[in-house]
Design an enzyme around this catalytic site. Sequence first.
Site, PDB file in Angstrom:
ATOM      1  N   SER A  14      17.246   2.365   8.253  1.00 32.19           N
ATOM      2  CA  SER A  14      18.260   1.311   8.452  1.00 32.19           C
ATOM      3  C   SER A  14      18.515   0.555   7.148  1.00 32.19           C
ATOM      4  CB  SER A  14      17.842   0.360   9.578  1.00 32.19           C
ATOM      5  OG  SER A  14      16.712  -0.401   9.202  1.00 32.19           O
ATOM      6  N   ILE A  89       3.423   6.483  -5.072  1.00 29.75           N
ATOM      7  CA  ILE A  89       4.317   7.126  -6.044  1.00 29.75           C
ATOM      8  C   ILE A  89       3.469   7.758  -7.148  1.00 29.75           C
ATOM      9  CG2 ILE A  89       6.208   6.728  -7.668  1.00 29.75           C
ATOM     10  CD1 ILE A  89       6.868   6.368  -4.637  1.00 29.75           C
ATOM     11  N   HIS A 105       8.701  -4.671   0.756  1.00 36.56           N
ATOM     12  CA  HIS A 105       7.549  -4.728   1.657  1.00 36.56           C
ATOM     13  C   HIS A 105       7.793  -5.825   2.690  1.00 36.56           C
ATOM     14  CE1 HIS A 105       3.429  -4.066   2.886  1.00 36.56           C
ATOM     15  NE2 HIS A 105       3.279  -5.374   2.936  1.00 36.56           N
TER      16      HIS A 105
HETATM   17  C1  GRF Z   1      11.179  -1.922   6.558  1.00 31.56           C
HETATM   18  O1  GRF Z   1      10.639  -2.951   7.370  1.00 31.56           O
HETATM   19  C2  GRF Z   1      10.626  -2.046   5.164  1.00 31.56           C
HETATM   20  O2  GRF Z   1      10.306  -3.370   4.775  1.00 31.56           O
HETATM   21  C3  GRF Z   1       9.353  -1.257   5.235  1.00 31.56           C
HETATM   22  O3  GRF Z   1       9.625  -0.175   6.106  1.00 31.56           O
HETATM   23  C4  GRF Z   1      10.682  -0.554   6.988  1.00 31.56           C
HETATM   24  C5  GRF Z   1      11.757   0.480   6.844  1.00 31.56           C
HETATM   25  O4  GRF Z   1      12.650   0.362   7.901  1.00 31.56           O
HETATM   26  N1  GRF Z   1       8.950  -0.808   3.927  1.00 31.56           N
HETATM   27  P1  GRF Z   1      13.949   1.331   7.856  1.00 31.56           P
HETATM   28  O5  GRF Z   1      13.435   2.760   7.786  1.00 31.56           O
HETATM   29  O6  GRF Z   1      14.742   0.966   6.638  1.00 31.56           O
HETATM   30  O7  GRF Z   1      14.678   1.034   9.145  1.00 31.56           O
END
Ligand code: GRF
Length: 190
Positions: A14, A89, A105
Site C-alpha cells: 500500500s 540489505i 519503520h
Molecule cells: C508499513 O507499516 C511499513 O511501515 C512497514 O511495513 C508496512 C508495509 O505496509 N515497514 P504496505 O506493504 O506498504 O501496505
Amino acid sequence: MTKKIAVFASGSGSNAENIYEFFKDNSTVEVTLILTNNANAGVLERASRLNIPSLVFNRTDFYNSTKIVDILESNAIDLVVLAGFLWLIPENLISAFPDKIINIHPALLPKYGGKGMYGDNVHKAVVANGEKESGITIHLVNEHYDEGKILFQAKCDVIHNDTYEDVASKIHALEYEHFPKVIEEVLNSL
Ligand code: GRF
C-alpha cells in the site's frame, strides 16, 4: 532529468502504491521498478494494475550475486525505497547506493526496532507496553536493521483502549501522508 525510484516491498504494497500515486503526474520523478522477495506479495498485483515493471527475487539473487545491483544500475535508479521490505540489505547494495537507500519503520526508533520488529508485531508490543504514543521513522539504511541515520519522524497518540489494529491504522495514515514528501526531499538533495 527524471529521477528514478525502485521500491522494495515484501507484502501488501500500500505504501508502494501511495508513492506511485504521489509522483504519477510529476514528470521529473518516476517509480521505475518494484522488487519483491515474495512471489505472493500483494505488491505484485498493484504493480501490474499500475503498469509498473516488477521483479521477484530469491535469497541467492539478493545475497550471493550482483543480480539486483546490476538491475538497479542498468535501470539508472537514483533512489532505493524500502516500503515494508523484510530482509536485511546486503553490503553490495549499500555500497552501490550510499545514502541512497531509505526505509520506513512503523515505530519511533530506536524503540521497537530491530530483527522481528515489523508490521503488527510492532503495534502489538506498543499496546502491550502501554505506550502513550507511537509513530513512524524514515531513515537511511545501513547493514543493520533499522539503525541508519533518522531523516524524519511523526507521532500519533495511543489511547488506553486502542487495539493494535487501531494503532496500525493511525500509523498507516502517517505513512501515507509523509513518506512521499520525505522521498521528494531526499530526491531533491541528490
Ligand atoms: C508499513 O507499516 C511499513 O511501515 C512497514 O511495513 C508496512 C508495509 O505496509 N515497514 P504496505 O506493504 O506498504 O501496505
